[in-house]
Design a protein around this motif. Sequence first.
Motif, PDB file in Angstrom:
ATOM      1  N   THR A 119       0.840  -1.201   0.000  1.00  0.00           N
ATOM      2  CA  THR A 119       0.000   0.000   0.000  1.00  0.00           C
ATOM      3  C   THR A 119       0.873   1.249   0.000  1.00  0.00           C
ATOM      4  O   THR A 119       2.110   1.171   0.040  1.00  0.00           O
ATOM      5  CB  THR A 119      -0.909   0.029   1.231  1.00  0.00           C
ATOM      6  OG1 THR A 119      -0.085   0.182   2.405  1.00  0.00           O
ATOM      7  CG2 THR A 119      -1.737  -1.246   1.341  1.00  0.00           C
ATOM      8  N   ARG A 120       0.190   2.400  -0.004  1.00  0.00           N
ATOM      9  CA  ARG A 120       0.892   3.680   0.032  1.00  0.00           C
ATOM     10  C   ARG A 120       1.822   3.766   1.230  1.00  0.00           C
ATOM     11  O   ARG A 120       2.961   4.236   1.137  1.00  0.00           O
ATOM     12  CB  ARG A 120      -0.155   4.811   0.093  1.00  0.00           C
ATOM     13  CG  ARG A 120       0.433   6.200   0.017  1.00  0.00           C
ATOM     14  CD  ARG A 120      -0.643   7.251   0.179  1.00  0.00           C
ATOM     15  NE  ARG A 120      -1.112   7.312   1.559  1.00  0.00           N
ATOM     16  CZ  ARG A 120      -2.076   8.119   1.985  1.00  0.00           C
ATOM     17  NH1 ARG A 120      -2.715   8.896   1.126  1.00  0.00           N
ATOM     18  NH2 ARG A 120      -2.422   8.139   3.243  1.00  0.00           N
ATOM     19  N   ALA A 121       1.361   3.322   2.386  1.00  0.00           N
ATOM     20  CA  ALA A 121       2.174   3.407   3.603  1.00  0.00           C
ATOM     21  C   ALA A 121       3.448   2.584   3.490  1.00  0.00           C
ATOM     22  O   ALA A 121       4.510   2.987   4.001  1.00  0.00           O
ATOM     23  CB  ALA A 121       1.354   2.947   4.808  1.00  0.00           C
ATOM     24  N   ASP A 122       3.366   1.449   2.832  1.00  0.00           N
ATOM     25  CA  ASP A 122       4.566   0.616   2.654  1.00  0.00           C
ATOM     26  C   ASP A 122       5.610   1.338   1.811  1.00  0.00           C
ATOM     27  O   ASP A 122       6.816   1.271   2.101  1.00  0.00           O
ATOM     28  CB  ASP A 122       4.184  -0.707   1.985  1.00  0.00           C
ATOM     29  CG  ASP A 122       3.255  -1.547   2.837  1.00  0.00           C
ATOM     30  OD1 ASP A 122       3.485  -1.617   4.059  1.00  0.00           O
ATOM     31  OD2 ASP A 122       2.296  -2.120   2.283  1.00  0.00           O
ATOM     32  N   LEU A 123       5.157   2.022   0.755  1.00  0.00           N
ATOM     33  CA  LEU A 123       6.107   2.782  -0.064  1.00  0.00           C
ATOM     34  C   LEU A 123       6.681   3.959   0.711  1.00  0.00           C
ATOM     35  O   LEU A 123       7.863   4.291   0.560  1.00  0.00           O
ATOM     36  CB  LEU A 123       5.419   3.282  -1.333  1.00  0.00           C
ATOM     37  CG  LEU A 123       4.974   2.242  -2.357  1.00  0.00           C
ATOM     38  CD1 LEU A 123       4.467   2.933  -3.628  1.00  0.00           C
ATOM     39  CD2 LEU A 123       6.094   1.282  -2.710  1.00  0.00           C
ATOM     40  N   ASP A 124       5.839   4.591   1.538  1.00  0.00           N
ATOM     41  CA  ASP A 124       6.327   5.735   2.328  1.00  0.00           C
ATOM     42  C   ASP A 124       7.459   5.334   3.255  1.00  0.00           C
ATOM     43  O   ASP A 124       8.377   6.120   3.527  1.00  0.00           O
ATOM     44  CB  ASP A 124       5.180   6.319   3.156  1.00  0.00           C
ATOM     45  CG  ASP A 124       4.178   7.079   2.323  1.00  0.00           C
ATOM     46  OD1 ASP A 124       4.500   7.405   1.163  1.00  0.00           O
ATOM     47  OD2 ASP A 124       3.070   7.345   2.825  1.00  0.00           O
TER      48      ASP A 124
END
Length: 456
Positions: A119-124
């Motif tokens: 998800t977005r959080a993993d990329l962040d």
Amino acid sequence: MSSSPSSGGWSTVSTDPLLIRGALVDGVRLDCRAADGRIVALAPGLTTDPGDRILEARGGALLPGLQDHHVHVLAAAATRVSLDLAGGPLPTPIEGSDAADAADRGWLRVVGLGDDDVTRADLDAVWPSRPVRAQHRSGALWVLNSAATAELTEHLTDEERRTGRLWRERGRVAGAAERLTLVAQLAHLGRELAGWGVTGLTDATPDLDAATLEFVRSSVPQRVWSLGAVATDLPRKVVVTDHDDDTWERLRTGVLAARDEGRAVALHAVSRTALALAVAVLGEVGVVPGDRVEHAAVCDDATADRLAELGVVVVTQPSIPARRGRALLEAVDPEDRPWLWRMGGLRARGVDVVLSSDAPYGDPNPWTSIALSSGGLPEAGSPWLADETWDARSALGSYLTAPALPAGPERRVGVGAPADLCLLDGPLDEVLARVAGGGTTAPVRATVIGGRLVAQ
């Protein structure tokens, strides 16, 4: 030198005559003269005329230029400035920071993501500052980090903003800055492909519009055809999904829309369910010449028999299972493993099978696919073994057919034919033996497109 249109787009045509001396054409040593984009003479001992550019073949085989029947040109070009995870997980935050610092601080494109749930959080956690878009190895899913989501927020749904996950929405994450970068990357890709003898490309991006297609055509030396929405005599690409409630109706509607345009279809099917849906829809709607299935990544004998009965061509890519190897076996249901990425088994059941690259998801070098399809893969990393292989000459034949007839007759080197040519560095049998034996994947001495020498 002038530019003239062809069915594959705008190709630079040389008005300067080119004389290829001492080439083997169908095993006979001949000279070949090209002028105004076509072969104008083919005979032994042709006289050198004033202004001729001379190319010494030195007994190398002269073939029609190679045609890749399934490639994503823009994505393949962009991969040249991408981080390829090769089907693996995200890097650690430290590794991600190092990768970011190795390039500029603009957009980073990550490809080959193997984790289905990122998800977005993993990329962040890996890239907290620069905008990053990561593409799943299937090509179907993009994931954006927070920086990328902020830049694209007006184009996203509420759910996409929350998760950063976009399904098959490449157009919404490609901006004007990327286009400028792509000009140079497309030129690089075109030169690389020319070095392998590739003179024609069939782009399989389903939503490729007319303006983008012309942009691609103006940026590479190859002739480019499209399976997208642009009116053409090639099939229309239709993606068969298996995770939506309305899959059947959307697939049927897509096939009927192509029929209304007077086009065949190219049905993208990478799972057992998707292939079953594709076969069922074609059985109901009816098959027309040119209908094909892309990938058929899981195809059992019963489905193969039905494909053969319907006369549907399978366009596949041996370099994809080669890249994924053992990880592919571990990712699929055990009952699907005997049917993965078949070639020889499908041909034995009467299915017309055509090789292609699906670059950037597969290897863009056609000689790699020819080597894999004729030599197989090591047992430790292979979803298919020797029973799925076929001879190197038949594999090469996939690249010698016309874009609209990938399983049709091979194009020939002859007077009046387009001067799109691939000159090998030796006789054909010798070259294929070296390729199949793992001795080379770069047997091309020169490539000619429209009578113009584009690689040597």
